[in-house]
Design a protein around this motif. Structure first.
Motif, PDB file in Angstrom:
ATOM      1  N   PRO A  16      79.322  22.467  79.869  1.00  9.48           N
ATOM      2  CA  PRO A  16      78.687  23.920  79.675  1.00  9.48           C
ATOM      3  C   PRO A  16      79.230  25.407  79.546  1.00  9.48           C
ATOM      4  CG  PRO A  16      78.264  22.002  81.855  1.00  9.48           C
ATOM      5  CD  PRO A  16      79.641  22.047  80.741  1.00  9.48           C
ATOM      6  N   GLU A  17      80.657  24.989  80.154  1.00  6.67           N
ATOM      7  CA  GLU A  17      82.062  26.122  79.958  1.00  6.67           C
ATOM      8  C   GLU A  17      81.470  26.813  78.413  1.00  6.67           C
ATOM      9  OE1 GLU A  17      84.681  23.057  80.093  1.00  6.67           O
ATOM     10  OE2 GLU A  17      82.662  24.187  80.601  1.00  6.67           O
ATOM     11  N   ALA A  18      80.949  25.363  77.391  1.00  9.33           N
ATOM     12  CA  ALA A  18      80.680  26.123  75.818  1.00  9.33           C
ATOM     13  C   ALA A  18      79.764  26.118  75.633  1.00  9.33           C
ATOM     14  CB  ALA A  18      81.596  24.796  74.959  1.00  9.33           C
ATOM     15  N   HIS A  19      78.519  26.475  76.717  1.00 12.32           N
ATOM     16  CA  HIS A  19      77.092  26.282  76.285  1.00 12.32           C
ATOM     17  C   HIS A  19      76.930  28.128  75.848  1.00 12.32           C
ATOM     18  CE1 HIS A  19      75.478  22.414  77.874  1.00 12.32           C
ATOM     19  NE2 HIS A  19      76.501  22.763  77.332  1.00 12.32           N
ATOM     20  N   GLY A  20      75.607  28.679  75.324  1.00 11.84           N
ATOM     21  CA  GLY A  20      75.661  29.845  75.081  1.00 11.84           C
ATOM     22  C   GLY A  20      76.709  30.458  74.008  1.00 11.84           C
ATOM     23  N   CYS A  21      76.936  29.648  72.847  1.00  8.50           N
ATOM     24  CA  CYS A  21      77.753  30.876  72.144  1.00  8.50           C
ATOM     25  C   CYS A  21      76.561  31.156  71.401  1.00  8.50           C
ATOM     26  CB  CYS A  21      78.547  29.876  71.077  1.00  8.50           C
ATOM     27  SG  CYS A  21      79.845  29.446  72.754  1.00  8.50           S
ATOM     28  N   ALA A  22      77.097  31.848  70.083  1.00  4.66           N
ATOM     29  CA  ALA A  22      77.293  33.636  68.820  1.00  4.66           C
ATOM     30  C   ALA A  22      77.680  32.229  67.526  1.00  4.66           C
ATOM     31  CB  ALA A  22      77.040  33.910  68.645  1.00  4.66           C
ATOM     32  N   ALA A  23      76.830  31.508  67.448  1.00  2.58           N
ATOM     33  CA  ALA A  23      78.110  29.652  66.464  1.00  2.58           C
ATOM     34  C   ALA A  23      77.666  30.432  64.650  1.00  2.58           C
ATOM     35  CB  ALA A  23      77.682  28.625  66.626  1.00  2.58           C
ATOM     36  N   ALA A  24      78.432  30.868  63.968  1.00  2.12           N
ATOM     37  CA  ALA A  24      78.516  30.753  62.298  1.00  2.12           C
ATOM     38  C   ALA A  24      78.717  29.427  61.908  1.00  2.12           C
ATOM     39  CB  ALA A  24      79.311  31.684  61.980  1.00  2.12           C
ATOM     40  N   LYS A 120      72.659  30.342  71.625  1.00  2.00           N
ATOM     41  CA  LYS A 120      71.970  31.609  71.225  1.00  2.00           C
ATOM     42  C   LYS A 120      71.667  32.204  70.428  1.00  2.00           C
ATOM     43  CE  LYS A 120      72.697  32.288  76.464  1.00  2.00           C
ATOM     44  NZ  LYS A 120      72.711  33.122  77.357  1.00  2.00           N
ATOM     45  N   HIS A 121      72.197  31.867  69.385  1.00  2.00           N
ATOM     46  CA  HIS A 121      72.440  33.114  68.244  1.00  2.00           C
ATOM     47  C   HIS A 121      72.994  31.901  67.427  1.00  2.00           C
ATOM     48  CE1 HIS A 121      71.688  36.508  66.406  1.00  2.00           C
ATOM     49  NE2 HIS A 121      72.530  36.192  65.389  1.00  2.00           N
ATOM     50  N   PHE A 140      64.064  28.643  56.472  1.00  2.00           N
ATOM     51  CA  PHE A 140      63.409  27.453  57.108  1.00  2.00           C
ATOM     52  C   PHE A 140      64.555  27.497  59.128  1.00  2.00           C
ATOM     53  CE2 PHE A 140      64.378  22.909  59.523  1.00  2.00           C
ATOM     54  CZ  PHE A 140      62.886  22.745  59.055  1.00  2.00           C
ATOM     55  N   LEU A 141      65.805  27.369  58.862  1.00  2.00           N
ATOM     56  CA  LEU A 141      66.734  27.723  59.496  1.00  2.00           C
ATOM     57  C   LEU A 141      66.224  28.825  61.139  1.00  2.00           C
ATOM     58  CD1 LEU A 141      69.283  26.846  61.561  1.00  2.00           C
ATOM     59  CD2 LEU A 141      70.299  29.080  59.924  1.00  2.00           C
ATOM     60  N   GLY A 142      66.132  30.086  59.647  1.00  2.00           N
ATOM     61  CA  GLY A 142      64.571  31.491  61.035  1.00  2.00           C
ATOM     62  C   GLY A 142      64.110  30.811  61.449  1.00  2.00           C
ATOM     63  N   GLU A 143      63.164  30.141  60.960  1.00  2.00           N
ATOM     64  CA  GLU A 143      61.305  29.017  61.475  1.00  2.00           C
ATOM     65  C   GLU A 143      61.814  29.077  62.724  1.00  2.00           C
ATOM     66  OE1 GLU A 143      59.775  28.366  58.437  1.00  2.00           O
ATOM     67  OE2 GLU A 143      59.482  30.329  56.925  1.00  2.00           O
ATOM     68  N   GLN A 144      62.495  28.192  62.543  1.00  2.00           N
ATOM     69  CA  GLN A 144      63.029  27.276  63.783  1.00  2.00           C
ATOM     70  C   GLN A 144      63.776  27.444  65.012  1.00  2.00           C
ATOM     71  OE1 GLN A 144      62.145  24.189  63.603  1.00  2.00           O
ATOM     72  NE2 GLN A 144      60.648  24.639  62.124  1.00  2.00           N
ATOM     73  N   ALA A 145      64.532  28.464  64.341  1.00  2.00           N
ATOM     74  CA  ALA A 145      65.834  28.696  65.520  1.00  2.00           C
ATOM     75  C   ALA A 145      64.837  29.839  66.152  1.00  2.00           C
ATOM     76  CB  ALA A 145      66.755  29.971  65.259  1.00  2.00           C
ATOM     77  N   LEU A 146      63.943  30.600  65.655  1.00  2.00           N
ATOM     78  CA  LEU A 146      63.055  31.244  66.738  1.00  2.00           C
ATOM     79  C   LEU A 146      62.141  30.697  67.301  1.00  2.00           C
ATOM     80  CD1 LEU A 146      62.145  34.777  67.034  1.00  2.00           C
ATOM     81  CD2 LEU A 146      60.541  34.327  64.778  1.00  2.00           C
ATOM     82  N   GLY A 151      68.578  33.819  68.352  1.00  2.00           N
ATOM     83  CA  GLY A 151      68.403  34.160  67.307  1.00  2.00           C
ATOM     84  C   GLY A 151      69.405  33.733  66.214  1.00  2.00           C
ATOM     85  N   CYS A 152      68.922  34.147  64.972  1.00  2.00           N
ATOM     86  CA  CYS A 152      69.921  33.979  63.610  1.00  2.00           C
ATOM     87  C   CYS A 152      69.568  35.086  62.998  1.00  2.00           C
ATOM     88  CB  CYS A 152      68.466  32.842  63.044  1.00  2.00           C
ATOM     89  SG  CYS A 152      68.696  32.052  61.709  1.00  2.00           S
ATOM     90  N   THR A 153      70.877  34.783  62.385  1.00  2.00           N
ATOM     91  CA  THR A 153      71.344  36.110  60.973  1.00  2.00           C
ATOM     92  C   THR A 153      71.822  35.808  59.579  1.00  2.00           C
ATOM     93  OG1 THR A 153      72.192  37.629  62.892  1.00  2.00           O
ATOM     94  CG2 THR A 153      73.202  37.737  60.756  1.00  2.00           C
ATOM     95  N   GLN A 154      71.118  36.383  59.215  1.00  3.75           N
ATOM     96  CA  GLN A 154      71.353  36.038  57.513  1.00  3.75           C
ATOM     97  C   GLN A 154      72.417  36.667  57.502  1.00  3.75           C
ATOM     98  OE1 GLN A 154      68.584  35.611  55.086  1.00  3.75           O
ATOM     99  NE2 GLN A 154      69.627  35.806  52.656  1.00  3.75           N
ATOM    100  N   VAL A 155      73.749  36.414  56.372  1.00  3.45           N
ATOM    101  CA  VAL A 155      74.902  36.991  56.492  1.00  3.45           C
ATOM    102  C   VAL A 155      75.068  37.221  55.161  1.00  3.45           C
ATOM    103  CG1 VAL A 155      77.022  37.335  56.441  1.00  3.45           C
ATOM    104  CG2 VAL A 155      75.819  36.692  58.383  1.00  3.45           C
TER     105      VAL A 155
END
Length: 314
Positions: A16-24, A120-121, A140-146, A151-155
């Motif tokens: 649980p302590e690793a949940h809720g991250c923003a991941a590349a 979370k992102h 597709f990633l953006g649609e499914q994540a939303l 959240g989803c960021t295309q870099v």
């Protein structure tokens, strides 16, 4: 002080302590400046969340094309260290096996990113593809994540005058004999990390004892003699000179290897894990007329490496 990254290799059992991250998301072979740009952009999008990376081991190409020559820039330990240097706190290293490769793109987003990792992102580069037969793309990633509340960021890819930074570009520089140019793209010198194995003790007889490290799954750079720095298990560093190749003067030429001589060092390194960073190619691989000629050339190589490293790194 740098926070030590935590590595998770079982995506089905994330604490649980690793949940809720923003991941590349990506393979991150080499962890070059383009990868650093991606990690930093994801963090900038959600600086309130822990910084994480989702990557795969082995590289999918190793699973699908096992007949290819070794091509890896970084194996897991070196990759983890490079990601840690970027401030990544959690590295989710997913085992890429045949069963995982069968997951559809939708399953990857829903079952892995959402239900297992509780992200979370997420963020990725424009060419990121995933799922069975690479069925998912960035849109597709953006649609499914939303739809799942992620959240989803295309870099956009980081580029210079010659094009986007890429692992392929770094590989080409190393194979062409330009480790200093590869270092400029990586943000650090490229290193081979491995366990010291017993050799034939030939270097000791020549007056230059060497630590022998198999290249294994690492990319083989241009063959020849390099000025190197060596990171020892205790964290201390040493200057040295290394040969990468098949030793045409004294060997049967069947196996390419890394042999490194550490300057002003005494000690037993067998079984120890060293990280050998390549700084400059001093000369290409060549055959000599006997061991005396080889010994004389090694002495010249060592002197050249000492001067070069002292001038550029001291």
């Amino acid at each position: 002080m740098l926070t030590k990254a935590r590595l998770y290799t079982d995506w089905r059992n994330i604490p649980p302590e690793a949940h809720g991250c923003a991941a590349a998301l990506g393979n991150f072979d080499g962890v070059h400046l383009g990868h650093a740009h991606l990690v930093n952009a994801v963090y900038a999008a959600r600086p309130d969340l822990p910084r994480a990376v989702v990557t795969f081991e082995p590289h999918p190409r190793e699973l699908f094309r096992p007949q290819d020559p070794p091509f890896r820039l970084t194996l897991p330990d070196e990759r983890l260290a490079a990601l840690e240097a970027l401030g990544v706190r959690h590295v989710f290293q997913i085992p890429f096996d045949p069963a995982f490769a069968e997951l559809t793109a939708g399953q990857f987003v829903r079952e892995v990113l959402h239900e297992a990792l509780h992200l979370k992102h997420v963020g990725c580069g424009p060419d990121f593809a995933f799922g069975h037969r690479r069925g998912g793309n960035v849109a597709f990633l953006g649609e499914q994540a939303l739809a799942l509340g992620i959240g989803c960021t295309q870099v956009p890819a980081l580029a210079d005058a010659t094009g986007p930074y890429s692992s392929s570009r770094v590989r080409m520089l190393l194979q062409d004999g330009y480790p200093e140019r590869a270092a400029a793209e990586l943000g650090r010198a490229w290193a081979i990390r491995g366990e010291v194995q017993h050799g034939d003790k030939r270097g000791r007889l020549l007056g230059f004892p060497t630590a022998n490290i198999p290249l294994g799954r690492h990319l083989e750079p241009a063959r020849g003699v390099y000025a190197v720095t060596v990171r020892l298990p205790g964290g201390q560093s040493a200057f040295g000179v290394a040969n990468i190749g098949r030793r045409p003067t004294i060997d049967d030429g069947q196996e390419s290897r890394l042999e490194v001589h550490l300057f002003d060092f005494e000690g037993d390194l067998y079984g120890q894990t060293l990280s050998v960073a390549l700084h400059a190619l001093l000369r290409g691989e060549q055959r000599f007329d006997g061991l005396d000629a080889l010994k004389a050339q090694i002495a010249r190589d060592a002197e050249q490496a000492r001067h070069m490293l002292a001038a550029t790194l001291s």
